[in-house]
Design a protein around this motif. Structure first.
Motif, PDB file in Angstrom:
ATOM      1  N   GLU A  24       4.682   2.192  30.435  1.00  0.00           N
ATOM      2  CA  GLU A  24       5.652   3.228  30.804  1.00  0.00           C
ATOM      3  C   GLU A  24       5.010   4.612  30.710  1.00  0.00           C
ATOM      4  O   GLU A  24       5.277   5.479  31.532  1.00  0.00           O
ATOM      5  N   GLU A  25       4.154   4.813  29.713  1.00  0.00           N
ATOM      6  CA  GLU A  25       3.475   6.100  29.552  1.00  0.00           C
ATOM      7  C   GLU A  25       2.567   6.402  30.743  1.00  0.00           C
ATOM      8  O   GLU A  25       2.429   7.555  31.154  1.00  0.00           O
ATOM      9  N   ASP A  26       1.949   5.350  31.284  1.00  0.00           N
ATOM     10  CA  ASP A  26       1.100   5.533  32.466  1.00  0.00           C
ATOM     11  C   ASP A  26       1.904   6.063  33.649  1.00  0.00           C
ATOM     12  O   ASP A  26       1.403   6.865  34.439  1.00  0.00           O
ATOM     13  N   LEU A  27       3.154   5.631  33.773  1.00  0.00           N
ATOM     14  CA  LEU A  27       4.006   6.114  34.863  1.00  0.00           C
ATOM     15  C   LEU A  27       4.222   7.622  34.741  1.00  0.00           C
ATOM     16  O   LEU A  27       4.185   8.348  35.741  1.00  0.00           O
ATOM     17  N   ALA A  34       4.416   3.628  41.992  1.00  0.00           N
ATOM     18  CA  ALA A  34       3.802   3.278  40.708  1.00  0.00           C
ATOM     19  C   ALA A  34       4.712   2.347  39.911  1.00  0.00           C
ATOM     20  O   ALA A  34       4.248   1.371  39.313  1.00  0.00           O
ATOM     21  N   ARG A  35       6.010   2.633  39.925  1.00  0.00           N
ATOM     22  CA  ARG A  35       6.948   1.768  39.209  1.00  0.00           C
ATOM     23  C   ARG A  35       6.955   0.368  39.807  1.00  0.00           C
ATOM     24  O   ARG A  35       6.979  -0.627  39.083  1.00  0.00           O
ATOM     25  N   ASN A  36       6.906   0.267  41.141  1.00  0.00           N
ATOM     26  CA  ASN A  36       6.839  -1.055  41.769  1.00  0.00           C
ATOM     27  C   ASN A  36       5.591  -1.809  41.324  1.00  0.00           C
ATOM     28  O   ASN A  36       5.642  -3.009  41.041  1.00  0.00           O
ATOM     29  N   ALA A  37       4.451  -1.111  41.272  1.00  0.00           N
ATOM     30  CA  ALA A  37       3.201  -1.753  40.841  1.00  0.00           C
ATOM     31  C   ALA A  37       3.324  -2.242  39.402  1.00  0.00           C
ATOM     32  O   ALA A  37       2.846  -3.326  39.058  1.00  0.00           O
ATOM     33  N   VAL A  70      -3.255   3.828  40.587  1.00  0.00           N
ATOM     34  CA  VAL A  70      -2.880   4.826  41.585  1.00  0.00           C
ATOM     35  C   VAL A  70      -4.092   5.735  41.746  1.00  0.00           C
ATOM     36  O   VAL A  70      -4.569   6.320  40.773  1.00  0.00           O
ATOM     37  N   THR A  71      -4.587   5.817  42.980  1.00  0.00           N
ATOM     38  CA  THR A  71      -5.710   6.704  43.285  1.00  0.00           C
ATOM     39  C   THR A  71      -5.200   7.841  44.145  1.00  0.00           C
ATOM     40  O   THR A  71      -4.453   7.625  45.099  1.00  0.00           O
ATOM     41  N   LEU A  72      -5.610   9.069  43.801  1.00  0.00           N
ATOM     42  CA  LEU A  72      -5.256  10.252  44.573  1.00  0.00           C
ATOM     43  C   LEU A  72      -6.485  10.698  45.346  1.00  0.00           C
ATOM     44  O   LEU A  72      -7.554  10.880  44.764  1.00  0.00           O
ATOM     45  N   ARG A  74      -4.465  19.850  55.368  1.00  0.00           N
ATOM     46  CA  ARG A  74      -4.815  19.196  54.110  1.00  0.00           C
ATOM     47  C   ARG A  74      -3.714  18.229  53.733  1.00  0.00           C
ATOM     48  O   ARG A  74      -2.569  18.385  54.143  1.00  0.00           O
ATOM     49  N   GLY A  75      -4.086  17.264  52.941  1.00  0.00           N
ATOM     50  CA  GLY A  75      -3.089  16.301  52.534  1.00  0.00           C
ATOM     51  C   GLY A  75      -3.360  15.731  51.172  1.00  0.00           C
ATOM     52  O   GLY A  75      -4.356  16.054  50.522  1.00  0.00           O
ATOM     53  N   LEU A  76      -2.439  14.897  50.759  1.00  0.00           N
ATOM     54  CA  LEU A  76      -2.586  14.132  49.534  1.00  0.00           C
ATOM     55  C   LEU A  76      -2.305  12.680  49.884  1.00  0.00           C
ATOM     56  O   LEU A  76      -1.260  12.363  50.456  1.00  0.00           O
ATOM     57  N   ARG A  77      -3.266  11.825  49.574  1.00  0.00           N
ATOM     58  CA  ARG A  77      -3.143  10.394  49.868  1.00  0.00           C
ATOM     59  C   ARG A  77      -3.005   9.636  48.552  1.00  0.00           C
ATOM     60  O   ARG A  77      -3.791   9.839  47.625  1.00  0.00           O
ATOM     61  N   LEU A  78      -1.999   8.784  48.487  1.00  0.00           N
ATOM     62  CA  LEU A  78      -1.768   7.905  47.344  1.00  0.00           C
ATOM     63  C   LEU A  78      -2.205   6.504  47.733  1.00  0.00           C
ATOM     64  O   LEU A  78      -1.767   5.988  48.764  1.00  0.00           O
ATOM     65  N   ILE A  79      -3.047   5.901  46.934  1.00  0.00           N
ATOM     66  CA  ILE A  79      -3.433   4.501  47.144  1.00  0.00           C
ATOM     67  C   ILE A  79      -2.986   3.751  45.898  1.00  0.00           C
ATOM     68  O   ILE A  79      -3.537   3.942  44.815  1.00  0.00           O
TER      69      ILE A  79
END
Length: 144
Positions: free
Chosen positions: A21-24, A56-59, A68-70, A80-85
């Motif tokens: 939970e802390e990781d979330l 992230a919660r689903n994972a 989660v990689t940014l 510019r953007g932000l990509r979540l993997i």
């Protein structure tokens, strides 16, 4: 785009574990900071943080944990953007079309998680298969 974000080089990718939970909470804070760095306004910051939280919660809940990689894509046009993997180690999503439909849930939630995250981002792909886990790649751009 904020003056702070203009002319800055993209930040290096960063990966965060999703095991507790802390990781979330750590992911939420990291994504919020990344949206500011990229130069998103408050509304887009909220969209991206909300999508990241859902994914992230689903994972964590359905995928048994993951990462989660940014990433910080930047085009020659200045966009510019932000990509979540978001990768998990779970059983995969048996029926992806159903999972992306509002109201679909495998638990006690409202069923807006995956489909809601897709609507909040500009680009959204899911790779999943039985026993392969799931990888969601979602990108939001500063200029659309």
């Amino acid at each position: 785009m904020s003056s702070r974000a203009q002319g800055r080089r993209p930040t290096a990718p960063a990966t965060y574990p999703v095991r507790t939970e802390e990781d979330l909470l750590t992911v939420r804070h990291a994504v919020r900071a990344a949206t500011v760095e990229v130069g998103f306004g408050l509304v887009d910051q909220t969209r991206v943080v909300t999508a990241a939280s859902e994914l992230a919660r689903n994972a964590y809940v359905h995928g048994g944990g993951g990462t989660v990689t940014l990433e910080y894509p930047c085009e020659s046009s200045g966009r510019r953007g932000l990509r979540l993997i978001v990768k998990d180690e779970g059983p995969g999503i048996a029926d992806l079309d159903a999972a992306l439909t509002d109201g679909f849930t495998t638990g006690t939630g409202l069923g807006h998680g995956l489909g809601g995250a897709r609507r909040l981002m500009d680009e959204f792909t899911v790779r999943t298969g039985p026993g392969e886990g799931t990888v969601v790649v979602a990108t939001r751009w500063t200029v659309r």
